[in-house]
Design a protein around this motif. Structure first.
Motif, short mmCIF file in Angstrom:
data_model
loop_
_atom_site.label_atom_id
_atom_site.label_comp_id
_atom_site.label_asym_id
_atom_site.label_seq_id
_atom_site.Cartn_x
_atom_site.Cartn_y
_atom_site.Cartn_z
N LEU A 57 12.37 34.14 43.18
CA LEU A 57 12.81 35.41 42.59
C LEU A 57 14.02 35.95 43.35
O LEU A 57 14.98 36.44 42.75
CB LEU A 57 11.66 36.41 42.61
CG LEU A 57 11.82 37.66 41.74
CD1 LEU A 57 11.99 37.29 40.28
CD2 LEU A 57 10.60 38.57 41.91
N GLU A 58 13.99 35.85 44.66
CA GLU A 58 15.13 36.29 45.47
C GLU A 58 16.37 35.45 45.16
O GLU A 58 17.49 35.98 45.10
CB GLU A 58 14.77 36.18 46.96
CG GLU A 58 13.77 37.23 47.43
CD GLU A 58 13.31 36.99 48.85
OE1 GLU A 58 13.81 36.03 49.49
OE2 GLU A 58 12.45 37.75 49.34
N GLU A 59 16.17 34.16 44.94
CA GLU A 59 17.29 33.28 44.60
C GLU A 59 17.89 33.66 43.25
O GLU A 59 19.11 33.67 43.07
CB GLU A 59 16.83 31.82 44.57
CG GLU A 59 17.95 30.80 44.43
CD GLU A 59 18.88 30.77 45.62
OE1 GLU A 59 20.06 30.43 45.44
OE2 GLU A 59 18.43 31.09 46.74
N LEU A 60 17.00 33.99 42.30
CA LEU A 60 17.47 34.44 40.98
C LEU A 60 18.33 35.69 41.11
O LEU A 60 19.39 35.80 40.48
CB LEU A 60 16.28 34.72 40.07
CG LEU A 60 16.58 35.37 38.71
CD1 LEU A 60 17.47 34.47 37.85
CD2 LEU A 60 15.29 35.71 37.97
N HIS A 61 17.90 36.62 41.93
CA HIS A 61 18.65 37.87 42.09
C HIS A 61 19.98 37.63 42.81
O HIS A 61 20.99 38.29 42.50
CB HIS A 61 17.79 38.91 42.82
CG HIS A 61 16.61 39.36 42.01
ND1 HIS A 61 15.59 40.12 42.54
CD2 HIS A 61 16.29 39.16 40.71
CE1 HIS A 61 14.70 40.37 41.59
NE2 HIS A 61 15.10 39.79 40.48
N LYS A 62 20.01 36.69 43.73
CA LYS A 62 21.28 36.31 44.36
C LYS A 62 22.23 35.73 43.30
O LYS A 62 23.44 36.02 43.30
CB LYS A 62 21.05 35.29 45.47
CG LYS A 62 20.41 35.86 46.71
CD LYS A 62 20.18 34.78 47.77
CE LYS A 62 19.48 35.33 49.00
NZ LYS A 62 19.21 34.26 50.00
N ASP A 63 21.67 34.89 42.42
CA ASP A 63 22.47 34.33 41.32
C ASP A 63 23.04 35.44 40.45
O ASP A 63 24.19 35.36 39.98
CB ASP A 63 21.61 33.39 40.46
CG ASP A 63 21.18 32.13 41.19
OD1 ASP A 63 21.78 31.81 42.24
OD2 ASP A 63 20.24 31.47 40.71
N THR A 64 22.24 36.48 40.23
CA THR A 64 22.67 37.61 39.40
C THR A 64 23.90 38.28 39.98
O THR A 64 24.87 38.55 39.25
CB THR A 64 21.53 38.64 39.28
OG1 THR A 64 20.38 38.03 38.70
CG2 THR A 64 21.95 39.83 38.44
N PHE A 65 23.89 38.53 41.27
CA PHE A 65 25.03 39.19 41.90
C PHE A 65 26.26 38.29 41.93
O PHE A 65 27.38 38.76 41.74
CB PHE A 65 24.65 39.64 43.31
CG PHE A 65 23.57 40.69 43.35
CD1 PHE A 65 23.68 41.85 42.59
CD2 PHE A 65 22.43 40.51 44.11
CE1 PHE A 65 22.69 42.82 42.61
CE2 PHE A 65 21.43 41.47 44.14
CZ PHE A 65 21.55 42.63 43.39
N GLN A 66 26.05 36.99 42.11
CA GLN A 66 27.18 36.05 42.09
C GLN A 66 27.80 35.97 40.70
O GLN A 66 29.02 35.97 40.54
CB GLN A 66 26.72 34.66 42.55
CG GLN A 66 26.39 34.56 44.02
CD GLN A 66 27.60 34.83 44.91
OE1 GLN A 66 28.72 34.46 44.57
NE2 GLN A 66 27.38 35.48 46.04
#
Length: 227
Positions: A57-66
């Motif tokens: 989930l944290e990785e998904l949110h990092k992807d969101t910001f990128q």
């Protein structure tokens, strides 16, 4: 004069799938663009929400910001409502979240989901946005548009509420930014012929382009325009 744009989406990647290339075009015009993503994403893939892999989930949110940086969003807000469980949340609570960000950002234009999507979170987002933007005298929002979300909008066969666009944006110069942003969503992309594939995003842009004589287009339903 530059405008303030607010995209209100249910899940991480919807802010790219539905309107990414149009937002990139707004950015080119000097508009200030913000995304509000109401849901956390992904947790509905587990039997219980509390069993979700928090690292994914944290990785998904990092992807969101990128992805947001590629498009040119000045800010992306995440509210972390339960994924595909918006119907378990009081609609009033969702409305109050939306109202909070409208009051904070004071957008001229809002883009959000189509009200007839198969996905329940999309439908609840649409309802919350329309309620939060009731056209009272002090309302700052002058334009509201609904976007198509591939793998949800076209999968609903309720003919009384199909997506029938009447506003088209030529994205020939900005489609590549949308595709580049989507590639950051490694957990959300699928292989063709899945709708959430790069090949299909290109095909969808071509389809709507052919409707209005352009190469690549994103299509929308106009909910309100006040001039």
């Amino acid at each position: 004069m530059s405008k303030k744009i607010l995209v209100i989406a249910a899940h991480p990647d919807d802010e790219i799938l539905g309107v990414g290339a149009t937002i990139a075009k707004h950015v080119q015009y000097g508009d200030s663009c913000t995304a509000l993503i109401l849901g956390e994403g992904m947790t509905s893939r587990y039997d219980k929400r509390d069993l979700a892999d928090t690292s994914k989930l944290e990785e998904l949110h990092k992807d969101t910001f990128q992805a947001g940086k590629i498009i040119g969003y000045e800010k992306v807000y995440l509210e972390n409502l339960p994924d595909n469980r918006f119907d378990s949340v009081d609609l009033l609570d969702i409305i109050k979240i939306v109202e909070k960000y409208i009051d904070k950002i004071k957008p001229d234009i809002i883009y959000t989901h189509h009200g007839g999507d198969l996905n329940v979170d999309h439908r609840k987002t649409y309802e919350a946005v329309l309620t939060a933007t009731r056209p009272i005298e002090s309302d700052c929002v002058k334009e509201i548009y609904c976007f198509e979300t591939v793998s949800s909008t076209e999968w609903n066969f309720e003919y009384s509420n199909l997506f029938v666009p009447n506003y088209f944006v030529d994205i020939t110069e900005t489609l590549e930014s949308k595709l580049k942003a989507m590639k950051y969503y490694k957990s959300e992309l699928r292989n063709f012929p899945h709708p959430r594939s790069i090949d299909n995003l290109i095909a969808s842009a071509k389809k709507w382009g052919s409707v209005v004589g352009k190469k690549y287009v994103e299509a929308f339903e106009v909910i309100r325009i006040i001039k």
